[in-house]
Write a protein that holds these residues in place. Structure first.
Motif, PDB file in Angstrom:
ATOM      1  N   HIS A 215      33.997  38.740  35.875  1.00  0.00           N
ATOM      2  CA  HIS A 215      34.700  37.668  36.579  1.00  0.00           C
ATOM      3  C   HIS A 215      33.910  37.177  37.788  1.00  0.00           C
ATOM      4  O   HIS A 215      33.872  35.973  38.059  1.00  0.00           O
ATOM      5  CB  HIS A 215      36.080  38.152  37.021  1.00  0.00           C
ATOM      6  CG  HIS A 215      37.069  38.280  35.908  1.00  0.00           C
ATOM      7  ND1 HIS A 215      37.480  37.208  35.132  1.00  0.00           N
ATOM      8  CD2 HIS A 215      37.736  39.366  35.423  1.00  0.00           C
ATOM      9  CE1 HIS A 215      38.354  37.617  34.234  1.00  0.00           C
ATOM     10  NE2 HIS A 215      38.528  38.910  34.378  1.00  0.00           N
ATOM     11  N   ARG A 219      32.757  33.229  38.115  1.00  0.00           N
ATOM     12  CA  ARG A 219      33.215  32.400  39.233  1.00  0.00           C
ATOM     13  C   ARG A 219      32.061  32.033  40.164  1.00  0.00           C
ATOM     14  O   ARG A 219      31.962  30.896  40.632  1.00  0.00           O
ATOM     15  CB  ARG A 219      34.321  33.118  40.001  1.00  0.00           C
ATOM     16  CG  ARG A 219      34.927  32.264  41.109  1.00  0.00           C
ATOM     17  CD  ARG A 219      36.223  32.849  41.622  1.00  0.00           C
ATOM     18  NE  ARG A 219      36.721  32.094  42.769  1.00  0.00           N
ATOM     19  CZ  ARG A 219      37.315  30.915  42.676  1.00  0.00           C
ATOM     20  NH1 ARG A 219      37.484  30.364  41.496  1.00  0.00           N
ATOM     21  NH2 ARG A 219      37.740  30.285  43.749  1.00  0.00           N
ATOM     22  N   VAL A 235      34.441  30.734  33.375  1.00  0.00           N
ATOM     23  CA  VAL A 235      35.681  31.318  33.909  1.00  0.00           C
ATOM     24  C   VAL A 235      36.703  31.477  32.787  1.00  0.00           C
ATOM     25  O   VAL A 235      37.359  32.521  32.667  1.00  0.00           O
ATOM     26  CB  VAL A 235      36.230  30.442  35.044  1.00  0.00           C
ATOM     27  CG1 VAL A 235      37.618  30.921  35.472  1.00  0.00           C
ATOM     28  CG2 VAL A 235      35.265  30.455  36.238  1.00  0.00           C
ATOM     29  N   GLN A 263      43.071  29.610  38.107  1.00  0.00           N
ATOM     30  CA  GLN A 263      41.619  29.624  37.926  1.00  0.00           C
ATOM     31  C   GLN A 263      41.194  28.804  36.707  1.00  0.00           C
ATOM     32  O   GLN A 263      40.132  28.174  36.715  1.00  0.00           O
ATOM     33  CB  GLN A 263      41.122  31.062  37.801  1.00  0.00           C
ATOM     34  CG  GLN A 263      41.106  31.810  39.119  1.00  0.00           C
ATOM     35  CD  GLN A 263      40.619  33.236  38.970  1.00  0.00           C
ATOM     36  OE1 GLN A 263      40.059  33.625  37.941  1.00  0.00           O
ATOM     37  NE2 GLN A 263      40.841  34.043  40.001  1.00  0.00           N
TER      38      GLN A 263
END
Length: 339
Positions: A215, A219, A235, A263
């Motif tokens: 992750h 990101r 993402v 997100q």
């Protein structure tokens, strides 16, 4: 297990198969009205390239490759060549006549990577025979020889370092070597989406990483890139990979979390939904990834918008993790259309 997990008929093997069976899936005539998994992504030039390889015309294929706009496009085109079964024979004949041709070395290396996974098959590791493993590693070794030779002949080529990431994962190279191959690709093309996809796989828990690393990488890469960059797709991919790793009683709750949903919207807004986003020849890949991620997170309206743009342009992955990709795509599309 959530509604969309049941709809997908979840069946993940824990393996990642780049270039796995897309061509063979497309070769079978699907029932009328179903999407077709097109390894050319509906792109006429990629289809023409594959057709030249399929009929054994290297001059025709070479003309298409030589017209590639940049290293990103050339690498994608070489991957299209590599996915055609039997291409190793055609390329081998051309290579015998000109062994110092960097593009031929690259194409043969890429083909041997795909060819290795054909030997490995999509079976779970415990169901792969000793002979299949032997052939898998032999072909990977041959692939690396061709790829390193291509890089030596033309140091500016991006392709060798992209395909070396795939072969390296298959060969279980160590973390430092894997990172080196990714960084070598980025030195030639910093925003190369396909290389970032491979790095994300390398950082998955099922390979050499963890959810946290995966992750953070996804990101970080998105935020470091300008808005409109395609890297926001990472993402969505990371959340799908995380979902895959969870037991059925936890996966739906994970995807339904507000921060996950937020997100996904942020990533889409910075990439495929941004006005500066430019579609490449393989644009359906990202749209399929976002369509699945929004469906899994219980946001059918957001997923439906992607399905509407895609039409019948389904891709083998991510849908193929759960069986027949076209069938899973169609079931999910219909469910999202109903809201």
């Amino acid at each position: 297990m959530g509604l969309f997990a049941r709809l997908l008929g979840r069946r993940d093997t824990g393996e990642d198969h780049p270039a796995a069976t897309a061509a063979s899936t497309a070769a079978a005539a699907p029932p009328q009205g179903r999407p077709v998994i097109d390894p050319a992504f509906g792109d006429a030039e990629l289809a023409r390239l594959r057709a030249f390889v399929g009929v054994g015309s290297w001059p025709g294929a070479r003309a298409v490759l030589d017209a590639a706009a940049d290293q990103d496009e050339l690498t994608l085109m070489v991957e299209a060549v590599a996915d055609v079964k039997g291409a190793e024979t055609l390329i081998g004949r051309a290579l015998a006549a000109d062994p110092d041709d960097a593009l031929l070395q690259l194409a043969q290396g890429a083909r041997h990577v795909s060819w290795a996974w054909e030997a490995r098959t999509r079976a779970s590791a415990r169901n792969v025979s000793e002979e299949q493993w032997k052939l898998f590693h032999e072909r990977l070794e041959s692939a690396e020889e061709h790829l390193y030779r291509a890089a030596e002949l033309d140091p500016e080529l991006l392709g060798p370092w992209y395909f070396l990431q795939i072969s390296g994962r298959g060969a279980s190279i160590d973390r430092e070597a894997a990172r080196h191959r990714f960084e070598a690709a980025l030195r030639r093309r910093p925003g190369h989406l396909a290389s970032h996809r491979q790095r994300l796989q390398q950082l998955c828990e099922k390979w050499q990483g963890s959810h946290e690393q995966m992750h953070a990488f996804a990101r970080g890469a998105m935020l470091a890139a300008p808005e409109g960059s395609p890297l926001g797709e990472l993402v969505a991919r990371a959340h799908i990979e995380h979902w895959l790793s969870l037991p059925p009683e936890e996966d739906a709750a994970y995807m339904a979390q507000e921060h996950v949903r937020g997100q996904l919207h942020e990533a889409a807004d910075r990439s495929v939904r941004h006005p500066d986003y430019r579609r490449g020849r393989d644009w359906p890949i990202a749209h399929n990834v976002f369509a699945m991620a929004f469906a899994l997170s219980g946001q059918p309206a957001a997923a439906h918008l992607f399905f509407a743009e895609l039409g019948d342009r389904a891709t083998e992955l991510p849908w193929g993790y759960w069986g027949d990709a076209a069938e899973v795509y169609e079931r999910t599309r219909l469910r999202c259309a109903k809201g």
